[in-house]
Design a protein around this motif. Structure first.
Motif, PDB file in Angstrom:
ATOM      1  N   THR A 133       0.856  -1.190   0.000  1.00  0.00           N
ATOM      2  CA  THR A 133       0.000   0.000   0.000  1.00  0.00           C
ATOM      3  C   THR A 133       0.887   1.233   0.000  1.00  0.00           C
ATOM      4  O   THR A 133       1.764   1.352   0.854  1.00  0.00           O
TER       5      THR A 133
ATOM      6  N   ALA B  79      -7.430   0.028   1.032  1.00  0.00           N
ATOM      7  CA  ALA B  79      -6.191  -0.192   0.272  1.00  0.00           C
ATOM      8  C   ALA B  79      -5.357  -1.312   0.897  1.00  0.00           C
ATOM      9  O   ALA B  79      -4.790  -2.146   0.189  1.00  0.00           O
TER      10      ALA B  79
ATOM     11  N   SER C  34      -1.643  -0.941  -4.096  1.00  0.00           N
ATOM     12  CA  SER C  34      -2.682   0.062  -3.835  1.00  0.00           C
ATOM     13  C   SER C  34      -2.040   1.420  -3.635  1.00  0.00           C
ATOM     14  O   SER C  34      -1.050   1.541  -2.913  1.00  0.00           O
TER      15      SER C  34
ATOM     16  N   LYS D 156     -10.382   0.145  -9.170  1.00  0.00           N
ATOM     17  CA  LYS D 156     -10.170  -1.117  -8.459  1.00  0.00           C
ATOM     18  C   LYS D 156     -10.229  -2.246  -9.470  1.00  0.00           C
ATOM     19  O   LYS D 156     -11.161  -2.289 -10.285  1.00  0.00           O
TER      20      LYS D 156
END
Lengths: 272, 64
Positions: free
Chosen positions: A117, A187, A194, A251
């Motif tokens: 992330t 995320a 992400s 996404k």
């Protein structure tokens, strides 16, 4: 009931170095709440950063942390994730660290779709080194190295990440504090690379050069320019002029890098 | 029945006086006293936690 931030902070490290009114503290609180909501263990979570104001964040967090070379957070974090794929790896950094000096590492981490992330605090400037313009400084804005206005167009970090292959891209602002932890939590739970961009304020090196009278004015500007993605669907291109979309922007599900690499190891061992 | 008041703890060592809590408090509970924030009117507090949420310096703790 007050949220207990202290249990995730290293004792004796506060007050932090960020200037009065800097949104990085608000983002850090959002990150802590997101980590709490996801139930991540301290020993199984690595927070990796490069250099810059935002990159000071891991120093305050009581997790496995890594403060690395300028722009190289993604490179070091990839190493951590490859060595220990079971670890939760969170990268933090600013816009200059992530998209200029570390731009190459950033796009290739996106391309690999490695399960990490990346939290980018975009304050439109290099704050720590004296307010030089970054790739995210808006056109016409003043910085110490563009005293007559910045001629360059700015990067759209979210579009850059989507184009480079990241599978979760979200954007929030330091003003919308309750949204930050929800975006980061989503995320963290997403399997793949992400990117969460949080628009931030830098009152010291950006605000005072660009005629913002106060921190409050900068915060209110973030409130004004932010439009949630769902609300934007009903708006005309003229209404969206100068606005920035917030929320989950993209996404997708794609093969994740550590999983794919494990298959390569199996093939190399001779498995069919 | 008497209204149960929350406690607002302000850690002065952490406060950098950015005014965020004072400005974003919807009922104007807080004020600046010199360079740090202070509680002016606790009676008006509606426990919305905006000050705690927005304080960038971890300086405010509201306990309802």
């Amino acid at each position: 009931m007050a949220f207990d931030y202290d249990k995730y902070l290293r004792p004796g490290k506060l007050p932090h170095i960020w200037c009065p009114g800097c949104g990085h503290g608000i983002v850090m609180k959002g990150l802590i709440r997101a980590i709490d909501a996801c139930g991540l263990e301290k020993n199984n979570t690595a927070i990796v950063s490069g250099i810059g104001c935002a990159s000071r964040l891991p120093g305050y967090m009581d997790f496995c942390t890594l403060h690395t070379a300028h722009g190289r957070a993604a490179a070091f974090a990839t190493g951590v994730k490859m060595a220990k794929p079971e670890m939760n790896v969170i990268l933090v950094g600013g816009d200059g660290d992530g998209t200029a000096i570390g731009g190459n590492h950033f796009i290739h981490a996106c391309r690999r779709n490695i399960d990490m992330t990346y939290l980018i605090m975009n304050n439109n400037i290099y704050g720590m080194t004296g307010g030089q313009f970054s790739p995210c400084t808006p056109t016409g804005a003043k910085a110490s190295t563009t005293p007559y206005g910045n001629p360059d167009p700015a990067f759209d970090i979210a579009k850059l990440a989507i184009g480079a292959g990241a599978t979760f891209v979200a954007r929030g602002t330091a003003y919308h504090a309750t949204q930050i932890d929800k975006l980061i939590a989503e995320a963290i739970q997403h399997k793949g690379f992400s990117v969460v961009e949080i628009l931030d304020d830098c009152p010291t090196t950006y605000g005072r050069r660009n005629k913002f009278k106060s921190v409050i004015e900068m915060m209110n500007r973030l409130k004004e320019i932010a439009v949630p993605v769902k609300a934007a669907e009903k708006m005309s291109p003229e209404q969206l002029e100068g606005k920035i979309l917030t929320g989950v922007l993209y996404k997708a599900e794609k093969p994740e890098y550590t999983g794919e690499y494990a298959k390569v190891i199996e093939r190399a061992k001779g498995a069919k | 029945m008497e209204k149960k008041l929350p406690t607002i703890e302000i850690i002065e060592k952490y406060c950098k006086g950015c005014h965020i809590c004072v400005e974003f408090c919807p009922t104007k509970v807080l004020e600046m006293q010199g360079f740090v924030a202070a509680v002016k009117n606790l009676e008006a507090c509606i426990k919305c936690m905006q000050c705690e949420l927005r304080c960038p310096d971890f300086a405010i703790k509201v306990t309802a």
